[in-house]
Design a protein around this motif. Sequence first.
Motif, mmCIF file in Angstrom:
data_model
loop_
_atom_site.group_PDB
_atom_site.id
_atom_site.type_symbol
_atom_site.label_atom_id
_atom_site.label_comp_id
_atom_site.label_asym_id
_atom_site.label_seq_id
_atom_site.Cartn_x
_atom_site.Cartn_y
_atom_site.Cartn_z
ATOM 1 N N LEU A 113 65.052 126.112 61.279
ATOM 2 C CA LEU A 113 65.964 125.479 62.442
ATOM 3 C C LEU A 113 67.374 126.100 61.735
ATOM 4 C CD1 LEU A 113 67.232 124.446 64.642
ATOM 5 C CD2 LEU A 113 67.638 122.178 63.309
ATOM 6 N N MET A 114 67.593 125.795 60.426
ATOM 7 C CA MET A 114 68.820 126.243 59.609
ATOM 8 C C MET A 114 68.725 127.967 59.499
ATOM 9 S SD MET A 114 69.686 123.580 56.971
ATOM 10 C CE MET A 114 71.116 124.488 56.153
ATOM 11 N N LEU A 115 67.552 128.416 59.513
ATOM 12 C CA LEU A 115 67.626 129.967 59.367
ATOM 13 C C LEU A 115 67.950 130.549 60.773
ATOM 14 C CD1 LEU A 115 66.614 132.509 57.771
ATOM 15 C CD2 LEU A 115 64.490 132.257 59.023
ATOM 16 N N TRP A 116 67.553 129.817 61.637
ATOM 17 C CA TRP A 116 68.242 130.246 63.179
ATOM 18 C C TRP A 116 69.611 130.004 63.252
ATOM 19 C CZ3 TRP A 116 69.911 127.477 67.329
ATOM 20 C CH2 TRP A 116 69.863 127.999 68.741
ATOM 21 N N LEU A 117 70.172 128.981 62.903
ATOM 22 C CA LEU A 117 71.642 128.852 62.952
ATOM 23 C C LEU A 117 72.160 129.986 62.042
ATOM 24 C CD1 LEU A 117 71.448 124.855 62.880
ATOM 25 C CD2 LEU A 117 72.026 126.376 64.793
ATOM 26 N N ALA A 118 71.597 130.271 61.093
ATOM 27 C CA ALA A 118 72.375 131.113 60.233
ATOM 28 C C ALA A 118 72.585 132.420 60.703
ATOM 29 C CB ALA A 118 71.675 131.181 58.863
ATOM 30 N N MET B 294 80.969 118.350 47.852
ATOM 31 C CA MET B 294 81.494 118.845 49.027
ATOM 32 C C MET B 294 82.890 119.448 48.741
ATOM 33 S SD MET B 294 81.157 115.879 51.960
ATOM 34 C CE MET B 294 81.934 117.095 53.406
ATOM 35 N N LEU B 295 83.799 119.042 47.693
ATOM 36 C CA LEU B 295 85.046 119.305 47.504
ATOM 37 C C LEU B 295 85.278 120.948 46.998
ATOM 38 C CD1 LEU B 295 86.542 116.337 45.802
ATOM 39 C CD2 LEU B 295 86.908 117.024 48.065
ATOM 40 N N PRO B 296 84.507 121.522 46.318
ATOM 41 C CA PRO B 296 84.524 122.763 45.906
ATOM 42 C C PRO B 296 84.339 123.880 47.251
ATOM 43 C CG PRO B 296 83.182 121.619 44.202
ATOM 44 C CD PRO B 296 83.262 120.865 45.155
ATOM 45 N N THR B 297 83.380 123.430 47.958
ATOM 46 C CA THR B 297 83.122 124.266 49.052
ATOM 47 C C THR B 297 84.474 124.285 50.009
ATOM 48 O OG1 THR B 297 80.951 124.056 49.008
ATOM 49 C CG2 THR B 297 81.583 124.717 51.211
ATOM 50 N N LEU B 298 84.952 122.860 50.220
ATOM 51 C CA LEU B 298 86.166 122.832 51.140
ATOM 52 C C LEU B 298 87.331 123.709 50.335
ATOM 53 C CD1 LEU B 298 85.922 119.204 52.114
ATOM 54 C CD2 LEU B 298 86.230 121.110 53.862
ATOM 55 N N ALA B 299 87.577 123.787 49.260
ATOM 56 C CA ALA B 299 88.659 124.323 48.379
ATOM 57 C C ALA B 299 88.335 125.833 48.746
ATOM 58 C CB ALA B 299 88.744 123.968 46.827
ATOM 59 N N VAL C 100 78.462 121.052 57.451
ATOM 60 C CA VAL C 100 77.724 120.023 58.295
ATOM 61 C C VAL C 100 76.831 119.542 57.227
ATOM 62 C CG1 VAL C 100 76.520 119.725 60.096
ATOM 63 C CG2 VAL C 100 78.497 121.055 60.287
ATOM 64 N N PHE C 101 75.858 120.071 56.781
ATOM 65 C CA PHE C 101 74.932 119.667 55.894
ATOM 66 C C PHE C 101 75.271 118.773 54.805
ATOM 67 C CE2 PHE C 101 71.852 119.918 52.403
ATOM 68 C CZ PHE C 101 70.547 119.794 53.007
ATOM 69 N N PHE C 102 76.520 119.081 54.144
ATOM 70 C CA PHE C 102 77.093 118.276 53.052
ATOM 71 C C PHE C 102 77.553 117.021 53.675
ATOM 72 C CE2 PHE C 102 77.922 122.120 49.921
ATOM 73 C CZ PHE C 102 76.724 122.083 49.454
ATOM 74 N N ALA C 103 77.991 117.177 54.768
ATOM 75 C CA ALA C 103 78.529 115.874 55.374
ATOM 76 C C ALA C 103 77.653 114.710 55.708
ATOM 77 C CB ALA C 103 79.339 116.308 56.654
ATOM 78 N N VAL C 104 76.435 115.263 56.101
ATOM 79 C CA VAL C 104 75.255 114.546 56.519
ATOM 80 C C VAL C 104 74.793 113.839 55.199
ATOM 81 C CG1 VAL C 104 73.088 114.304 57.732
ATOM 82 C CG2 VAL C 104 74.917 115.552 58.748
ATOM 83 N N THR C 105 74.503 114.724 54.126
ATOM 84 C CA THR C 105 73.743 114.390 53.163
ATOM 85 C C THR C 105 74.479 113.717 51.964
ATOM 86 O OG1 THR C 105 73.861 116.547 51.977
ATOM 87 C CG2 THR C 105 71.901 116.279 53.303
#
Length: 393
Positions: free
Chosen positions: A319-324, A375-380, A335-340
């Motif tokens: 599913l994530m491959l299709w979304l990618a 999550m913070l390094p990715t948001l930065a 989104v993945f980090f927000a959920v996990t």
Amino acid sequence: MPKNAPELVAVPKRAAGWTFACLSVFSGIGLLGKAPLVAGLLHLPLQLIMAGLTVLVCLPLLWIVSLRWRTVVSVGAALLFAVTIFAGHHSMQRLHQQGRGSDQADCVVVGGQLLAHGQWPYQPAKLWTGNPMSCGPGWMALQMPATLLAGYPVNLLLLWLATLAVLLWCAGSRTTAGWLALLAVAPVCLLGLFDGTDFLTFGILSVGLLALSEQRRKLGWVKIPIVLAASLIDQFRLPTIILPVLLRDAVGRWLALGGVGLALVWQVVFLHWNAESYLTSGPWHVLRKFSSLPLLPANVLLSIGPVWAITMLVLLALLMLWLAGRLPARRIFLVFFAVTFGLPAVLDLSKKLAGPGHIAEKLGSWEGGLWLCGMLPTLAYCALVAEPIPSES
């Protein structure tokens, strides 16, 4: 991207910056629970310490100012982070003797030592807390050489330097300096370094993988080591095993799936080695939290649990491959980090606040702020690098 896919609108960097700032403030509220301890150590009034910590927690709101002075701030941050890595590790070892502190670094160190000697790495009895060991075997193996040869702090420093090198290559020196400057104003990142949480380490390395997935240069033979590294990094925790698929644009669909396949092979090998311990003392103990499998008899759990989990992981990876192929990797990452990471942190805080005790004690025992470090390094990164807008082919 599909031939007829519409162009994707770039997310404003200012919006990502304020999201980073607000999440940094939220993740740092656990520092307020340390006020009584700090006041006792410094022999200062509790109100004064509380006021100082409140100012510190709100520091991320000055993220724009930090970027304006990014060169000076980034140099200071690099030195401060390096000192904290070493000082924090030694201080945490002393805290462990008092029955306090995090055991996440110990999971990597102890598990790596056992694995290097050919022994089963998931032995919680060798941790001072006795907690199940959540990190995956590839995550241990990735850090095992540097940890055994030079110690865990040097290992962390090398992982940071590797990420900085990738950012320099993919995004340039200005972006790299800005990224360090943003992390510098998030006090929870400094706490994470001091505490030794590997959530921050995973977040740092994830930024390197994200930057590689978005760069437009042809990687050639370098694709192979990138996929191999991703298959180890993304064994951080059980749900993150599927993240190599987000390298699709950089390495191609089949190599990205190959990264997930390699990560799953590690899981199968360790399940075959000691399935019962892997499901109860190792990274797959999270199945107890996300399913009703523990209600089943032990023999049924051992036979059905791994099959059920691997099937779900494969389906999610597809599913994530299709979304990618249709969305930028950074959106899926967040989104993945927000959920996990984010959702469990919020739920844990709600649980703590609903329980008995003083508010300071509740905030002081909340671990979710350190989970949000992932999550913070990715948001930065998102606050500094414009989202790529693919052109129609």
